[in-house]
Scaffold this active site. Structure first.
Site, mmCIF file in Angstrom:
data_model
loop_
_atom_site.group_PDB
_atom_site.id
_atom_site.type_symbol
_atom_site.label_atom_id
_atom_site.label_comp_id
_atom_site.label_asym_id
_atom_site.label_seq_id
_atom_site.Cartn_x
_atom_site.Cartn_y
_atom_site.Cartn_z
ATOM 1 N N PRO A 293 -3.855 -14.584 48.467
ATOM 2 C CG PRO A 293 -2.525 -12.800 47.776
ATOM 3 C CD PRO A 293 -3.487 -13.214 48.852
ATOM 4 N N GLY A 294 -2.200 -16.934 46.383
ATOM 5 C CA GLY A 294 -1.078 -17.876 46.312
ATOM 6 C C GLY A 294 -0.465 -17.815 44.929
ATOM 7 N NE ARG A 332 -1.417 -26.064 38.096
ATOM 8 C CZ ARG A 332 -1.995 -25.377 37.152
ATOM 9 N NH1 ARG A 332 -1.335 -25.084 36.047
ATOM 10 N NH2 ARG A 332 -3.237 -24.961 37.285
ATOM 11 C CE1 TYR A 336 -5.855 -30.012 39.454
ATOM 12 C CE2 TYR A 336 -3.838 -28.853 38.900
ATOM 13 C CZ TYR A 336 -4.659 -29.440 39.837
ATOM 14 O OH TYR A 336 -4.285 -29.421 41.152
ATOM 15 C CB CYS A 363 7.307 -45.448 32.751
ATOM 16 S SG CYS A 363 8.712 -46.143 31.945
ATOM 17 C CD GLU A 364 1.315 -42.527 34.205
ATOM 18 O OE1 GLU A 364 2.066 -43.231 34.888
ATOM 19 O OE2 GLU A 364 0.085 -42.533 34.322
ATOM 20 C CE1 TYR A 392 -1.502 -24.255 44.853
ATOM 21 C CE2 TYR A 392 -1.869 -22.613 43.157
ATOM 22 C CZ TYR A 392 -2.075 -23.067 44.444
ATOM 23 O OH TYR A 392 -2.820 -22.334 45.323
HETATM 24 N N1 LLP Z 1 -6.877 -19.911 50.408
HETATM 25 C C1 LLP Z 1 -7.425 -21.134 50.443
HETATM 26 C C2 LLP Z 1 -8.230 -21.518 51.577
HETATM 27 C C3 LLP Z 1 -7.197 -22.035 49.404
HETATM 28 O O1 LLP Z 1 -7.753 -23.240 49.450
HETATM 29 C C4 LLP Z 1 -6.385 -21.658 48.296
HETATM 30 C C5 LLP Z 1 -6.113 -22.593 47.215
HETATM 31 C C6 LLP Z 1 -5.825 -20.362 48.313
HETATM 32 C C7 LLP Z 1 -6.099 -19.517 49.381
HETATM 33 C C8 LLP Z 1 -4.926 -19.858 47.202
HETATM 34 O O2 LLP Z 1 -5.547 -19.859 45.973
HETATM 35 P P1 LLP Z 1 -4.767 -19.228 44.705
HETATM 36 O O3 LLP Z 1 -4.677 -17.729 44.934
HETATM 37 O O4 LLP Z 1 -3.429 -19.837 44.668
HETATM 38 O O5 LLP Z 1 -5.610 -19.616 43.551
HETATM 39 N N2 LLP Z 1 -3.331 -27.297 42.729
HETATM 40 C C9 LLP Z 1 -4.243 -26.401 42.031
HETATM 41 C C10 LLP Z 1 -4.643 -25.238 42.896
HETATM 42 C C11 LLP Z 1 -5.329 -25.625 44.175
HETATM 43 C C12 LLP Z 1 -5.705 -24.442 45.002
HETATM 44 C C13 LLP Z 1 -6.266 -24.850 46.304
HETATM 45 N N3 LLP Z 1 -6.552 -23.786 47.200
HETATM 46 C C14 LLP Z 1 -3.572 -25.940 40.734
HETATM 47 O O6 LLP Z 1 -2.452 -26.362 40.455
HETATM 48 O O7 LLP Z 1 -4.171 -25.186 39.975
#
Ligand code: LLP
Length: 433
Positions: A293-294, A332, A336, A363-364, A392
């Site tokens: 988890p991130g 973001r 997105y 400036c966008e 993020y």
């Molecule tokens: N493990 C792998 C191999 C990953 O590629 C990712 C996220 C994670 C774990 C963690 O995923 P999470 O639990 O955070 O969803 N920049 C984008 C998100 C890109 C995520 C890429 N990989 C955003 O701002 O939504």
């Protein structure tokens, strides 16, 4: 719940509080714009995952914090103390974690195109696992490890053919992805058989990551099922024993009221059941499970506080509220069209009488933080907090328009500490020759 973040409340002064501290006081001390995070909330989230791993899988696994969500020395120290592992995806993240004293054996090194320098940095620092993406990387890794007289402990990134989006998932046979090797074409099997015969490679496990901001258990259960059957096939056909199953991250969080996250421990519970079932059925040893988890560790623990500069009403069209940050600190929306909730820091629960678009100072034209936000009345000088920006945001920040990056302020046990200081103009020119 009044706010999308659990760690917020309204204090006696009527102001928004985070972790029990007045956001306007923090803004006064550290300036705006600033990221403010509740460290206790981050630790609580870690414990939900580590506790679930103990409860539902007898602790036979590890939870990795996917540090692309927020990478700085401070957060790696928190993760170390919480007994987490980490996922790093570049030499820079790896270097930061090592500098923070993170134990290398609990580091998993991901990435779809690691450079030789990055591979060498990982090997020289005895990183726990390298997650190999493709055959070219495999060969380079075998060579680099050989030159050092080492055996690299690896996992393979597999495309299991599941494509999960928010609120739905499809089995697409999704082979059109730059990440990993496909299951259904036989590519994954082929590369593992090849790796198994390499002198400086030890295939420890397999890995997949099916998407982000997912609110369902089913895609994870299906991924676990497919990966376990693959592990069974490797054993039956080739006698190859896979000891580790890494199912990635992607657990959804609450950005707005319409988001419906499920309790994070449920993911580990659900996956554990599937893994145990197939392990018995296919007669394969129960693998060590890895989850990554991130976003769900840090997103809801953080907000960004801004000062309003101007309020521009375009009659019959839209009201723009301009703040002192923007796409540089939160790209973001422009990337997105992400949705966020925002509140006025003073009496944040006052009736939301206006609809306005919160715009940044770049400036966008697309430099927007929240489109059509429902807000209490706003005047220049007011503080606005954009909520659930802990993931993020800092990690994706840029210096576009040469705007210095924001500080990251941590709140813990009723005190504030700087995790990352604000960039200065001097920092901005430091690399210029
Ligand atoms: N493990 C792998 C191999 C990953 O590629 C990712 C996220 C994670 C774990 C963690 O995923 P999470 O639990 O955070 O969803 N920049 C984008 C998100 C890109 C995520 C890429 N990989 C955003 O701002 O939504």
């Amino acid at each position: 719940m009044d706010f999308v973040m659990n760690c917020l409340s309204v204090g006696e002064s009527g102001n928004l509080n985070i972790g029990g501290i007045d956001v306007s006081e923090i803004a006064k001390e550290y300036g705006t714009p600033a990221y403010i995070m509740d460290e206790d909330e981050i630790r609580k989230n870690c414990r939900v995952y580590t506790g679930a791993m103990r409860e539902y899988y007898d602790g036979k696994g590890i939870v990795l914090y996917a540090s692309k969500a927020l990478s700085c020395k401070y957060i790696y120290r928190v993760m170390k103390e919480e007994g987490m592992g980490i996922d790093v995806v570049s030499g820079g993240e790896l270097y930061t974690a090592l500098k923070a004293g993170f134990p290398p054996e609990r580091i998993y090194f991901h990435g779809n195109n690691k450079t030789d320098d990055e591979i060498e940095l990982a090997l020289d620092n005895n990183v726990g696992r390298i997650v190999v993406d493709n055959v070219f990387e495999l060969e380079r890794l075998n060579k680099c490890a050989g030159q050092r007289g080492m055996t690299a402990q690896i996992l393979f990134r597999i495309k299991p053919g599941i494509d999960a989006h928010t609120h739905s998932f499809v089995q697409t046979g999704q082979i059109d992805s730059k990440f990993g090797v496909a299951l259904e074409t036989g590519e994954a099997e082929e590369i593992i058989v090849k790796a198994d015969s390499m002198p400086n490679i030890n295939v420890v496990g397999v890995h997949c990551h099916i998407g982000s901001q997912i609110f369902e258990l089913a895609p994870f259960e299906l991924a676990a099922e497919k990966m376990m059957n693959f592990i069974g096939d490797l054993k039956d056909k080739h006698g190859i024993v896979i000891r580790e199953l890494n199912l990635g991250g992607g657990y959804g969080i609450k950005y707005t009221e319409s988001d419906t996250p499920i309790d994070y421990d449920k993911y580990i519970q659900a996956v554990s059941e599937v893994v145990r079932g197939i392990s018995e059925k296919r007669n394969v040893e129960l693998p060590f499970i890895v989850m990554e988890p991130g976003r769900s560790i840090v997103a809801e623990a953080g907000l960004t506080v801004y000062t309003v500069g101007g309020v521009k009403e375009i009659p019959g069209i839209r009201t723009y509220i301009s703040v002192d940050g923007g796409m540089g600190d939160n790209p973001r929306y422009i990337l997105y069209q992400s949705e966020y909730e925002a509140v006025r820091v003073r009496n944040p629960l006052d009736e939301k009488k206006i609809t306005a678009t919160i715009a940044g100072k770049c400036c966008e034209s697309g430099d927007i933080l929240v489109e059509s936000a429902k807000l209490s009345e706003i005047k220049p000088g007011d503080l606005i907090a954009v909520l659930a920006t802990g993931a993020y945001n800092y990690s994706m920040a840029s210096n576009y328009n040469r705007i210095p990056r924001l500080p990251v302020v941590m709140v813990s046990g009723g005190e504030t500490k700087l995790a990352v200081r604000r960039e200065t103009y001097e920092d901005l020119v430091a690399l210029d020759l």
